[in-house]
Design an enzyme around this catalytic site. Structure first.
Site, PDB file in Angstrom:
ATOM      1  N   HIS A  63      61.183 -74.258  85.452  1.00 51.44           N
ATOM      2  CA  HIS A  63      62.158 -73.247  85.071  1.00 51.44           C
ATOM      3  C   HIS A  63      61.888 -71.931  85.775  1.00 51.44           C
ATOM      4  O   HIS A  63      60.741 -71.568  86.065  1.00 51.44           O
ATOM      5  CB  HIS A  63      62.109 -73.003  83.560  1.00 51.44           C
ATOM      6  CG  HIS A  63      62.870 -74.013  82.762  1.00 51.44           C
ATOM      7  ND1 HIS A  63      64.208 -74.275  82.967  1.00 51.44           N
ATOM      8  CD2 HIS A  63      62.487 -74.815  81.733  1.00 51.44           C
ATOM      9  CE1 HIS A  63      64.620 -75.197  82.105  1.00 51.44           C
ATOM     10  NE2 HIS A  63      63.588 -75.552  81.354  1.00 51.44           N
ATOM     11  N   CYS A 117      65.753 -72.175  88.957  1.00 49.45           N
ATOM     12  CA  CYS A 117      66.751 -71.111  88.853  1.00 49.45           C
ATOM     13  C   CYS A 117      66.046 -69.756  88.769  1.00 49.45           C
ATOM     14  O   CYS A 117      65.000 -69.629  88.157  1.00 49.45           O
ATOM     15  CB  CYS A 117      67.598 -71.282  87.605  1.00 49.45           C
ATOM     16  SG  CYS A 117      68.531 -72.813  87.541  1.00 49.45           S
TER      17      CYS A 117
END
Length: 268
Positions: free
Chosen positions: A81, A133
Site C-alpha cells: 500500500h 498507490c
C-alpha cells in the site's frame, strides 16, 4: 562491480480491512527475475509481510547505501500500500503532504527514503520499482470492498493498493488537496531510475491474472521483460504502456529519470 537488490512485498496489514493478495508474489517474482536472469545471484534480500517493518525496511535501505560503491548496480522493488501524511514538520512539500509507503507496522515517509538514497555513492546505478498507490480520492469505506465487472463483490476484482490516511477526515479531504508529486518524485539531478505502477492521480491495482495474484503493473512488466531481457528502460516502458492502462486496470505506469539512465539496458 557488484549487484544487490531488496524486494519488499506486504499482503498482511494487521488491524485493517485492507489486506492485499499479490504483493508477496510480486516480491518473489522480482527476486527470481533478478537472481536468475540478471546475475544478482544470492545478493537479493526478500522482506515480506511481518518482516517488512519500518525498522527492517529502513535498515535495508541504509545497508544498501553503505555497501554500494561506484559502478555497482542496486535495485529496490516495493509492492504494497501507498498513502500520505500531512507534512507538519519542515514543510518541504508544496501540497503540505508527504507521500509514504505502508510497512507492516506503520508508514515510511518519502523523506526518510530520500535521506538514505542521498548517502549512496552518486555513481551507483540505482533502480526503484514501486507497485503501489501514492494518491487517491476515495474514503476508507469505499475501499472496504472491490466490485467485479458484474457489480457483485468479488475477491478477484481489482483492488487499489492505497491505504487511506488514519483519520477519516483526512481521507475525506484528499480531493481538496492538489496532488503535486509521488513517492520519490524525481528532482532534476536524480540518480535513480524510477518505475511506478501509476501516475499521481491513479491507483495501482492488486490483480488476478492468469490464475495468480500479482500487481497489474508487475504482472505486465515481467511479461514485457521476459520477452526481451536486453531492452532499454525506455523501450520497456513504451511496450508496457501498450498493455496499461487497460479497461480493467486503468493505471498508467511511469518511468522517470535522466535520459541517459533511460537509455541504459534494464538493470545495468
Amino acid at each position: 562491480m557488484t549487484k544487490r537488490a531488496v524486494c519488499i512485498g506486504i499482503n498482511d496489514y494487521p488491524g485493517t480491512f485492507n489486506d492485499l493478495s499479490g504483493c508477496v508474489n510480486d516480491a518473489n517474482d522480482w527476486a527470481d527475475l533478478l537472481s536468475n536472469d540478471y546475475g544478482f545471484g544470492d545478493n537479493v534480500q526478500l522482506i515480506i509481510d511481518a518482516e517488512a517493518t519500518r525498522a527492517n525496511i529502513t535498515q535495508a535501505f541504509l545497508n544498501l547505501a553503505q555497501a554500494a560503491q561506484s559502478g555497482d548496480i542496486v535495485v529496490v522493488t516495493y509492492s504494497g500500500h501507498g498513502t500520505w501524511e500531512y507534512d507538519n514538520a519542515d514543510r518541504d512539500e508544496s501540497d503540505n503532504r508527504d507521500e509514504a509507503i505502508c510497512a507492516h507496522d506503520g508508514n515510511i515517509l518519502d523523506d526518510e527514503i530520500r535521506s538514505a538514497i542521498r548517502t549512496m555513492d552518486p555513481e551507483v546505478r540505482l533502480t526503484i520499482i514501486s507497485d503501489s498507490c501514492h494518491s487517491g480520492t476515495v474514503t476508507r469505506t469505499m475501499l472496504a470492498n472491490a466490485r467485479g465487472r458484474d457489480n457483485e463483490f468479488s475477491e478477484n476484482a481489482p483492488k487499489p493498493r492505497y491505504m487511506p490516511p488514519v483519520e477519516d477526515i483526512d481521507a475525506m479531504r484528499t480531493d481538496l488537496i492538489p496532488i503535486r508529486r509521488r513517492f520519490l518524485y524525481p528532482e532534476s539531478d536524480m540518480q535513480e531510475v524510477l518505475i511506478t505502477g501509476c501516475n499521481a492521480t491513479e491507483y495501482s491495482y492488486d490483480a488476478f491474472i492468469d490464475g495468480l495474484y500479482n500487481g497489474a503493473m508487475t504482472a505486465m512488466a515481467l511479461r514485457v521483460i521476459r520477452n526481451d531481457p536486453g531492452q532499454t528502460y525506455k523501450q520497456f516502458h513504451q511496450t508496457l504502456r501498450q498493455l496499461l492502462p487497460s479497461t480493467r486496470y486503468p493505471q498508467s505506469p511511469q518511468l522517470e529519470g535522466s535520459e541517459a539512465h533511460k537509455a541504459r539496458p534494464l538493470f545495468t
